[in-house]
Design an enzyme around this catalytic site. Sequence first.
Site, PDB file in Angstrom:
ATOM      1  CB  CYS A  57      24.303  44.490 -13.885  1.00 19.61           C
ATOM      2  SG  CYS A  57      24.524  42.771 -14.718  1.00 19.61           S
ATOM      3  CE  LYS A 115       9.623   7.698   5.890  1.00 17.37           C
ATOM      4  NZ  LYS A 115       9.658   7.763   7.498  1.00 17.37           N
ATOM      5  CE1 TYR A 166      -7.751   7.532  -1.010  1.00 19.29           C
ATOM      6  CE2 TYR A 166      -6.648   9.208  -0.010  1.00 19.29           C
ATOM      7  CZ  TYR A 166      -7.298   8.761  -1.104  1.00 19.29           C
ATOM      8  OH  TYR A 166      -7.371   9.486  -2.407  1.00 19.29           O
ATOM      9  CB  CYS A 220      27.388  44.392 -18.011  1.00 23.67           C
ATOM     10  SG  CYS A 220      25.599  45.073 -17.446  1.00 23.67           S
ATOM     11  CD  GLU A 273      -1.873  -1.194   2.987  1.00 25.64           C
ATOM     12  OE1 GLU A 273      -1.922  -0.136   3.972  1.00 25.64           O
ATOM     13  OE2 GLU A 273      -2.495  -2.078   3.468  1.00 25.64           O
ATOM     14  CB  CYS A 288      20.727  43.974 -15.726  1.00 21.83           C
ATOM     15  SG  CYS A 288      22.091  44.671 -16.900  1.00 21.83           S
ATOM     16  CB  CYS A 331      24.218  43.196 -19.632  1.00 19.14           C
ATOM     17  SG  CYS A 331      24.323  41.903 -18.484  1.00 19.14           S
ATOM     18  CE  LYS A 351       5.072   5.316   7.065  1.00 17.41           C
ATOM     19  NZ  LYS A 351       4.709   6.666   7.411  1.00 17.41           N
ATOM     20  CG  ASP A 376       3.930  12.833   4.920  1.00 14.39           C
ATOM     21  OD1 ASP A 376       3.935  12.412   5.965  1.00 14.39           O
ATOM     22  OD2 ASP A 376       4.923  13.215   4.336  1.00 14.39           O
TER      23      ASP A 376
HETATM   24  S1  IVH Z   1      -0.321   0.638   9.278  1.00 14.29           S
HETATM   25  C1  IVH Z   1       0.636  -1.472  13.112  1.00 14.29           C
HETATM   26  N1  IVH Z   1      -0.617   1.766   6.728  1.00 14.29           N
HETATM   27  O1  IVH Z   1       2.340   5.465   9.134  1.00 14.29           O
HETATM   28  C2  IVH Z   1       0.512  -0.582  11.807  1.00 14.29           C
HETATM   29  N2  IVH Z   1       0.402   2.955   8.337  1.00 14.29           N
HETATM   30  O2  IVH Z   1       4.822   5.005  10.719  1.00 14.29           O
HETATM   31  C3  IVH Z   1       0.455   0.478  11.627  1.00 14.29           C
HETATM   32  N3  IVH Z   1       0.703   5.416   7.618  1.00 14.29           N
HETATM   33  O3  IVH Z   1       1.039   5.787  12.380  1.00 14.29           O
HETATM   34  C4  IVH Z   1       0.094   1.238  10.788  1.00 14.29           C
HETATM   35  N4  IVH Z   1       0.025   4.793   5.536  1.00 14.29           N
HETATM   36  O4  IVH Z   1       0.070   7.268  10.349  1.00 14.29           O
HETATM   37  C5  IVH Z   1      -0.355   1.973   8.131  1.00 14.29           C
HETATM   38  N5  IVH Z   1      -0.637   2.259   4.458  1.00 14.29           N
HETATM   39  C6  IVH Z   1      -0.317   2.537   5.750  1.00 14.29           C
HETATM   40  C7  IVH Z   1       0.007   3.648   6.073  1.00 14.29           C
HETATM   41  C8  IVH Z   1       0.430   4.110   7.527  1.00 14.29           C
HETATM   42  C9  IVH Z   1       0.553   5.735   6.333  1.00 14.29           C
HETATM   43  C10 IVH Z   1       1.235   5.979   8.746  1.00 14.29           C
HETATM   44  C11 IVH Z   1       0.312   5.930   9.975  1.00 14.29           C
HETATM   45  C12 IVH Z   1       1.408   5.217  10.807  1.00 14.29           C
HETATM   46  C13 IVH Z   1       2.645   5.694  10.702  1.00 14.29           C
HETATM   47  C14 IVH Z   1       3.666   4.720  10.967  1.00 14.29           C
END
Ligand code: IVH
Length: 674
Positions: A410, A316, A225, A413, A115, A428, A434, A117, A119
Site C-alpha cells: 500500500c 460547436k 433525423y 501504509c 437545430e 490494502c 492504514c 448538430k 454527431d
Molecule cells: S446541414 C449545406 N444540419 O454536419 C448544409 N448538417 O459539418 C449541410 N449535421 O455533413 C448540412 N446535424 O453530417 C446540417 N442539423 C444539421 C446537422 C448537420 C449534423 C452534420 C452533417 C453534415 C455535417 C457538416
Amino acid sequence: MGAPEAVRRRVEQLRREIERHNYLYYVLDQPEIPDAEYDKLMRELQALEQQYPELVTPDSPTQRVGAAPAKEFAEVVHEVPMLSLDNAFSDEELAEFDRRVRERLGVPRVEYSAEPKFDGLAVSLLYEDGVLVRGATRGDGYRGEDVTANVRTIRSIPLRLLRSGWPRRLEVRGEVIMTHARFRALNEALEKEGKKPFVNPRNAAAGSLRQLDPRITAARGLEFYCYGVGLVEGGRLPDRHSKILARLRDWGQRVPPWLERVRGYAGCKAYYERMAERRATLPFDIDGVVFKVDRLDQQEALGFVARAPRWAIARKFPPEEVMTRLLDIEVQVGRTGALTPVAKLEPVFVGGVTVSSATLHNEDEVHRKDIRIGDWVIVRRAGDVIPEVVAPVRSKRPKGARVFHMPKRCPVCGSAVVRLPGETIHYCTGGLYCPAQRRGAILHFVSRRAMDIEGFGEKLVAQLDARGLVKDVADLYGLTEAQLLTLDRMGPTLARKLLANIERSKETTFERFIYALGIREVGEVTARALAEHFQGDLEALMHASRETLEQIPDIGPVVAGHIERFFAEPHNREVIRKLLAAGIHWPRPRARRQTRLAGKTFVLTGALTSMTREEAKARLQALGARVSGSVSRRTDYVVVGESPGSKYDRARELGVPMLDETAFLELLSAAEQD
Ligand code: IVH
C-alpha cells in the site's frame, strides 16, 4: 517570393497526416485522435493555405468534404453535392458569421432556423413518386456509397412518404445516429465476442450502416433525423427552411426535436446556451447546434464558398474529448482500502473545465486499454461525469513509455496489497491501521448524505487523525473544545461551531446511520432498503444472517456477505456500541400493524384521480405493504389508474391481479380498519 521551404514542408506534412486520419475515420470507422485534434490540423492547414494561396492544390484535404467511397459499395453520384458546414468555435465567431450575413443581404436582422448538430453520419434518401429508391452516404460530398438495402432497415426512415403533394423526385438529407444505450449494448456484445469495440457512437453508427449484410445494420437499431433536402425535381417546396422541415414531417419524416426559429445573433446565442445545458441529458450525442438562414431567397443570394454554404454555420460545443500527455499513474487508497490508479495528466481544457487527473478504474482496465506512462492519451469528460482516459494514441507512443503495475504494498501504509480471486480491484490489507482508510472512513461518516456533520474537510480530518484524536468515527463524539483548540488555524468560535454540528448529528435517521457506517457496497439505496426492512431495529440488522439479508429486495449474495462480515467484526461492533452510547438515535417507526396488506407487493401504473402516486405509496407503506417499480411474478397487485403504461401489459401477461381505482380505495380503507 514563394512560400518558405519550412512552410511547404509543414503543409505537406499536414496533408499526409490529415489524409491518414481521413482514412481511419471514413473508411475504417476507427479514428485515432479526437475530433478537436483533427480540427486543429485542418485549421492550421487552412491558415497556411490562406497565407500562401500558391500552395493550394485541388487534392488538398481542405478542398474536399470527406473521404472517397469504399470499394465494397456501388458508387452514387450526388446530383446536388452534399456540402459541409463552416464551424464557429466561439461566440465571437458566431457574431462574425451573423455580421457577414447581414452585410451581404443588406438587412438589419436575420431569421435563422436553429437545430441540434447531430454527431452521426450524413445520409441522402432519394424518393421517386414518394417511394424510397436509394440511400447513400455522403462520401466525399460528390460521390458516396449506395447503402439502399441498409437504410431500408432503419425504422425511422419511411419507405414511402405519407399523404401527397411531394415533388416527383425528392432527396431528403439527414443524419443517421446511434443512441448511447444502443452504443453501450453494442460494445458490450462486441467485447464479449472478443471483437474490437467502437470508439464512440458516431463511428458505431457509421460502421453499422456500412455493413455489406443489411441484417447486421437492422440489428444495430440505428435512427435517422432529417434536416434538409438536396435534389428537388417536379414539384415545389415552401420558401423557408423551417417550413420545408414542417412539410417533411407531414410526409412522415422524423425531423429534429428542439427546432426553433430565432432572431439575430442574440437569438442564436440564447439557443446555443439552452442546448449546451440540455446536451448531457440527451439520449444521443450532439456536438453543437446549426443555424441556417431561414428564407430560401436569402440563402440563394448568399450562395456558397468552396465546401460550405454562406448561409449556415455550426456553432460547436467545447470538445468532450481531447488529447494530452499521461505524465504518471498514481495509486489512491479509498476508505474501503480499494486501490485506484489515477492518471496524472498534462492539464487540458475538456468538457468546459481544466482537467489534470482522471480515473483509470483498475489495473485490468489500464492493461486492456494498453495505456502506458508517457503516452499521448485521449481524455473524455462529458456532462458532469468524472473525466476518464479513453485510449492511448498508439502512433504517438514515445520510446520510453512504461507499463503500469499495481504496487505490492500500500503506497500509504506499506501493508500488503491483495486481489481477491475473481475481482478486478486490489485492496490494502492494512484496515484501520492504514491512515488512508481511517481518514476515508471518517470523511464518509461526516459527509452530507451520511451523518451530515458540516465543517470536517480533508485537512481537518487528516490533522485529527495524525494527532490521534480521532481513531475511529465514534471518537468524534468525544472531542472537546480544548482538544480542538490545539489544532492549526482553530479558534474558539470555529471549535464551538464544529462541536454544535457534531451534537446536532446525533439525531438522525436509521438509513443515514447505516449508510454512514461505510459497509462495502452499501450505498444509499441499499441502506434505505435495509432501514425499511429492519424498521429501525439495529440489533436485528446486526444479527441478520446472510439468508435473511438476501430476502431483501435488491440485496444479492455478495452484498449480503459484506454486511454479515461487517457486523461479525468485533471492532465494528465496538464502534457501533460507542456511537449509541454517545447518544446517536433515530426514530423507531411504530410497531408495524398487522394489516391484511402487510408484506404484500404493489405496483402502481397510470394516474389516480383521488390521490397522487406519492400519497398512494405512503398509505400503502403505512399499512406494511411494499411498492415496487416493476411487475414480476412476485407482485401481489397492480393498481391501474388512467392511461396506464407498459406495466399494465406486463401484469396481463403474467396474470397478476389488477385493481382499478375504486377497488383500490376499498381495499385501502378496509386495511386501514384492521
Ligand atoms: S446541414 C449545406 N444540419 O454536419 C448544409 N448538417 O459539418 C449541410 N449535421 O455533413 C448540412 N446535424 O453530417 C446540417 N442539423 C444539421 C446537422 C448537420 C449534423 C452534420 C452533417 C453534415 C455535417 C457538416
